[in-house]
Design a protein around this motif. Structure first.
Motif, PDB file in Angstrom:
ATOM      1  N   LEU A 143      15.900   4.568  47.428  1.00  0.00           N
ATOM      2  CA  LEU A 143      15.283   5.866  47.701  1.00  0.00           C
ATOM      3  C   LEU A 143      15.914   6.837  47.923  1.00  0.00           C
ATOM      4  O   LEU A 143      15.140   7.582  48.227  1.00  0.00           O
ATOM      5  CB  LEU A 143      13.420   5.070  47.408  1.00  0.00           C
ATOM      6  CG  LEU A 143      12.556   5.834  47.162  1.00  0.00           C
ATOM      7  CD1 LEU A 143      13.045   6.135  46.043  1.00  0.00           C
ATOM      8  CD2 LEU A 143      11.325   4.496  47.276  1.00  0.00           C
ATOM      9  N   ILE A 144      16.219   6.571  49.262  1.00  0.00           N
ATOM     10  CA  ILE A 144      16.269   7.785  50.600  1.00  0.00           C
ATOM     11  C   ILE A 144      16.766   8.422  51.512  1.00  0.00           C
ATOM     12  O   ILE A 144      17.324   9.522  51.101  1.00  0.00           O
ATOM     13  CB  ILE A 144      14.985   6.949  52.285  1.00  0.00           C
ATOM     14  CG1 ILE A 144      16.495   6.142  52.696  1.00  0.00           C
ATOM     15  CG2 ILE A 144      13.742   7.667  51.922  1.00  0.00           C
ATOM     16  CD1 ILE A 144      15.702   5.777  54.183  1.00  0.00           C
ATOM     17  N   ASP A 145      18.020   7.417  50.765  1.00  0.00           N
ATOM     18  CA  ASP A 145      18.956   8.032  51.313  1.00  0.00           C
ATOM     19  C   ASP A 145      19.345   9.038  50.661  1.00  0.00           C
ATOM     20  O   ASP A 145      19.590   9.586  49.486  1.00  0.00           O
ATOM     21  CB  ASP A 145      20.680   7.277  51.360  1.00  0.00           C
ATOM     22  CG  ASP A 145      20.759   5.799  51.963  1.00  0.00           C
ATOM     23  OD1 ASP A 145      19.880   6.077  52.749  1.00  0.00           O
ATOM     24  OD2 ASP A 145      21.185   4.847  51.705  1.00  0.00           O
ATOM     25  N   ASN A 146      20.468  10.397  50.901  1.00  0.00           N
ATOM     26  CA  ASN A 146      21.027  11.292  50.841  1.00  0.00           C
ATOM     27  C   ASN A 146      19.625  12.570  50.071  1.00  0.00           C
ATOM     28  O   ASN A 146      20.011  13.145  49.223  1.00  0.00           O
ATOM     29  CB  ASN A 146      22.545  11.546  49.534  1.00  0.00           C
ATOM     30  CG  ASN A 146      23.236  10.743  50.241  1.00  0.00           C
ATOM     31  OD1 ASN A 146      23.862  10.600  51.351  1.00  0.00           O
ATOM     32  ND2 ASN A 146      23.591   9.488  49.066  1.00  0.00           N
ATOM     33  N   LYS A 147      18.237  12.365  50.328  1.00  0.00           N
ATOM     34  CA  LYS A 147      17.268  12.576  50.238  1.00  0.00           C
ATOM     35  C   LYS A 147      16.767  14.340  51.053  1.00  0.00           C
ATOM     36  O   LYS A 147      16.946  13.476  52.407  1.00  0.00           O
ATOM     37  CB  LYS A 147      16.281  12.183  49.749  1.00  0.00           C
ATOM     38  CG  LYS A 147      16.329  11.135  48.621  1.00  0.00           C
ATOM     39  CD  LYS A 147      16.100  11.871  47.470  1.00  0.00           C
ATOM     40  CE  LYS A 147      16.961  11.528  45.875  1.00  0.00           C
ATOM     41  NZ  LYS A 147      15.899  10.127  45.979  1.00  0.00           N
TER      42      LYS A 147
ATOM     43  N   ALA B   2      13.929  15.940  51.065  1.00  0.00           N
ATOM     44  CA  ALA B   2      12.738  14.964  51.064  1.00  0.00           C
ATOM     45  C   ALA B   2      12.276  14.337  50.300  1.00  0.00           C
ATOM     46  O   ALA B   2      12.559  14.041  49.117  1.00  0.00           O
ATOM     47  CB  ALA B   2      12.130  16.498  50.568  1.00  0.00           C
ATOM     48  N   LEU B   3      10.775  13.736  50.090  1.00  0.00           N
ATOM     49  CA  LEU B   3       9.987  13.063  49.311  1.00  0.00           C
ATOM     50  C   LEU B   3       9.128  13.335  48.968  1.00  0.00           C
ATOM     51  O   LEU B   3       8.222  13.742  49.942  1.00  0.00           O
ATOM     52  CB  LEU B   3      10.018  11.344  50.010  1.00  0.00           C
ATOM     53  CG  LEU B   3      10.646  10.816  50.878  1.00  0.00           C
ATOM     54  CD1 LEU B   3      10.504   9.276  51.398  1.00  0.00           C
ATOM     55  CD2 LEU B   3      12.086  10.804  49.789  1.00  0.00           C
TER      56      LEU B   3
ATOM     57  N   MET C  45       7.407  15.010  55.947  1.00  0.00           N
ATOM     58  CA  MET C  45       8.593  15.708  56.685  1.00  0.00           C
ATOM     59  C   MET C  45       9.854  15.071  56.011  1.00  0.00           C
ATOM     60  O   MET C  45       9.714  14.658  55.049  1.00  0.00           O
ATOM     61  CB  MET C  45       8.257  14.139  58.140  1.00  0.00           C
ATOM     62  CG  MET C  45       7.829  14.190  58.745  1.00  0.00           C
ATOM     63  SD  MET C  45       7.248  12.977  60.683  1.00  0.00           S
ATOM     64  CE  MET C  45       9.024  12.812  60.468  1.00  0.00           C
ATOM     65  N   THR C  46      10.634  16.360  56.086  1.00  0.00           N
ATOM     66  CA  THR C  46      11.447  16.246  55.439  1.00  0.00           C
ATOM     67  C   THR C  46      12.535  16.938  56.712  1.00  0.00           C
ATOM     68  O   THR C  46      12.727  17.087  57.655  1.00  0.00           O
ATOM     69  CB  THR C  46      11.960  17.737  54.072  1.00  0.00           C
ATOM     70  OG1 THR C  46      12.082  19.285  55.815  1.00  0.00           O
ATOM     71  CG2 THR C  46      10.305  17.851  54.125  1.00  0.00           C
TER      72      THR C  46
END
Length: 435
Positions: free
Chosen positions: A31-35, A37-38, A149-150
């Motif tokens: 869900l968070i790899d290579n992102k 921002a969420l 946070m980004t």
């Protein structure tokens, strides 16, 4: 599907449940790899295409009732079930580790929000930072802060609140701060903590984490309680004596000092908040000159330490939080009239709200405040909250702010210097238009 359910809706918006597992074991890399921002929300009204919707359940609401609506609105991922909050916290921790930036944890009885705001102003002169918005400092607010946070952010400041033992420990294990400070400790939330010693033990949990993880501690050298808590944290980690303490991460000391001139903050008690922000800024390479300029430019807008000039009165507004320590400090600072903008020749009026969550100490602490006012021979005192009814106060006591507002409509104050101080639950901000 048991206590845990995570749904993935990809393009076709078809919900496919993952295999049930404990949230501690969840691997959030998918869900968070290579992102960069969420986009996470717990409010079904704010669901947008591609976002992560967390269906939380509270006393008066149940986000699980809106899962289908969130899917229809394009939510890419939905976290629901009995463990939704714990899973949200776990996701936040994973995202925090993914970013890997320094995080400054701030807690304390008084001044943590102001210190957070001032520190953010100082660090923003050099870095792209993110910091706790508003008062999102609890078990839900901290993970939402982290998830906002980004990858563009270089530093973060996370405010941490507590009302029960273990609260700070839970929050530091989510945020994993690399450095932090405790502003001070005082008599607040005594009903939850049980005693002042309980307050100290809980706030010390920030020190415990930082000492154990070789983090940096910013500490007011003029506060004996903080020194004692720091030494206790070191001893708890097996460090004692000069040799042991010298091996502790980094302990950066600062002094309370005096309030700089030409700030927009009211009250000499803000000196320790200013000094803390300057100390943190210096540690991260912000010059004292730049830090002071940022602090002078900062304008409080959250009913904390604000000076307002109305058509009829000069009003010091500090109506977001109140406990015995902060109430006494506010009265003393107001009584001294330390700011040039305050006109000492004006008669003084105190509009004070009740202090909450004091348990068996409530009567004593409210009586202490009444005694302070009697000693100062205040020109006018208006008290809000039934807690004052049990004291020897010779002043009018109003059951709630609505009753106070009605009184002020009938008998308005004019030509006064007014201290407006109380807990957020008093809603004293409602009287500001009448002053």
């Amino acid at each position: 599907m048991g206590d845990f359910s995570l749904f993935i809706c990809i393009y076709a918006k078809k919900a496919v449940p993952l295999h049930p597992q404990r949230f501690e074991q969840m691997n959030w890399s998918f869900l968070i790899d290579n992102k960069d921002a969420l986009n996470v929300t717990t409010d079904s009204r704010k669901v947008s295409p591609g976002c992560i919707f967390v269906a939380l359940k509270g006393e008066h609401f149940d986000g699980n009732d809106f899962v289908e609506q969130a899917k229809a609105q394009g939510a890419a991922y939905i976290i629901s079930g009995e463990n939704a909050l714990a899973e949200l916290q776990d996701l936040a921790r994973a995202w925090r580790r993914q970013l890997g930036i320094p995080i400054i944890g701030i807690t304390g009885t008084n001044g943590k929000t102001t210190t957070k705001e001032l520190t953010a102003a100082v660090l923003s002169t050099k870095y792209k930072i993110y910091y706790t918005q508003g008062n999102l400092n609890n078990q839900l607010g901290v993970p939402l802060t982290l998830l906002s946070m980004t990858r563009a952010h270089e530093l973060a400041i996370v405010e941490m609140g507590a009302s029960h033992p273990g609260d700070i420990q839970e929050l530091v294990e989510i945020a994993e701060p690399t450095c932090g400070l405790i502003t001070n400790v005082g008599r607040a939330h005594l009903q939850g903590f049980g005693s002042f010693e309980g307050v100290q033990a809980t706030k010390r949990e920030l020190y415990d984490f930082l000492v154990a993880h070789n983090g940096t501690i910013f500490r007011n050298a003029d506060n004996p309680y903080l020194e004692k808590m720091y030494l206790s944290a070191c001893e708890a980690s097996g460090l004692s004596g000069v040799a042991g303490l010298s091996s502790v991460s980094k302990a950066v000391l600062y002094h309370t000092g005096t309030m700089p001139s030409d700030t927009h903050l009211v009250g000499g008690y803000n000196a320790e908040n200013v000094s803390a922000a300057i100390c943190v800024g210096r540690y991260f390479g912000v010059s004292e000159e730049a830090a002071l300029a940022a602090i002078r430019a900062y304008v409080p807008s959250n009913n904390r330490s604000q000076l307002m000039q109305s058509e009829h009165n000069t009003v010091v507004v500090d109506a977001y939080n109140a406990n015995p320590t902060s109430m006494q400090a506010a009265i003393e600072a107001f009584d001294k009239g330390q700011r040039d903008k305050v006109q000492p020749q004006m008669p003084k009026a105190y509009i004070l709200g009740a202090m909450r969550e004091l348990g068996e100490y409530s009567h004593l602490e409210h009586q202490n405040i009444v005694n302070m006012l009697l000693e100062r021979k205040a020109d006018k005192v208006l008290l809000v909250g039934n807690e004052y009814q049990e004291t020897t106060a010779p002043y009018p006591v109003f059951e709630n702010v609505e009753a106070l507002c009605e009184h002020l409509r009938q008998e308005p104050l004019q030509g006064y210097r007014i201290l407006l101080k109380g807990s957020r639950s008093n809603q004293l901000e409602k009287v500001i238009p009448l002053l």
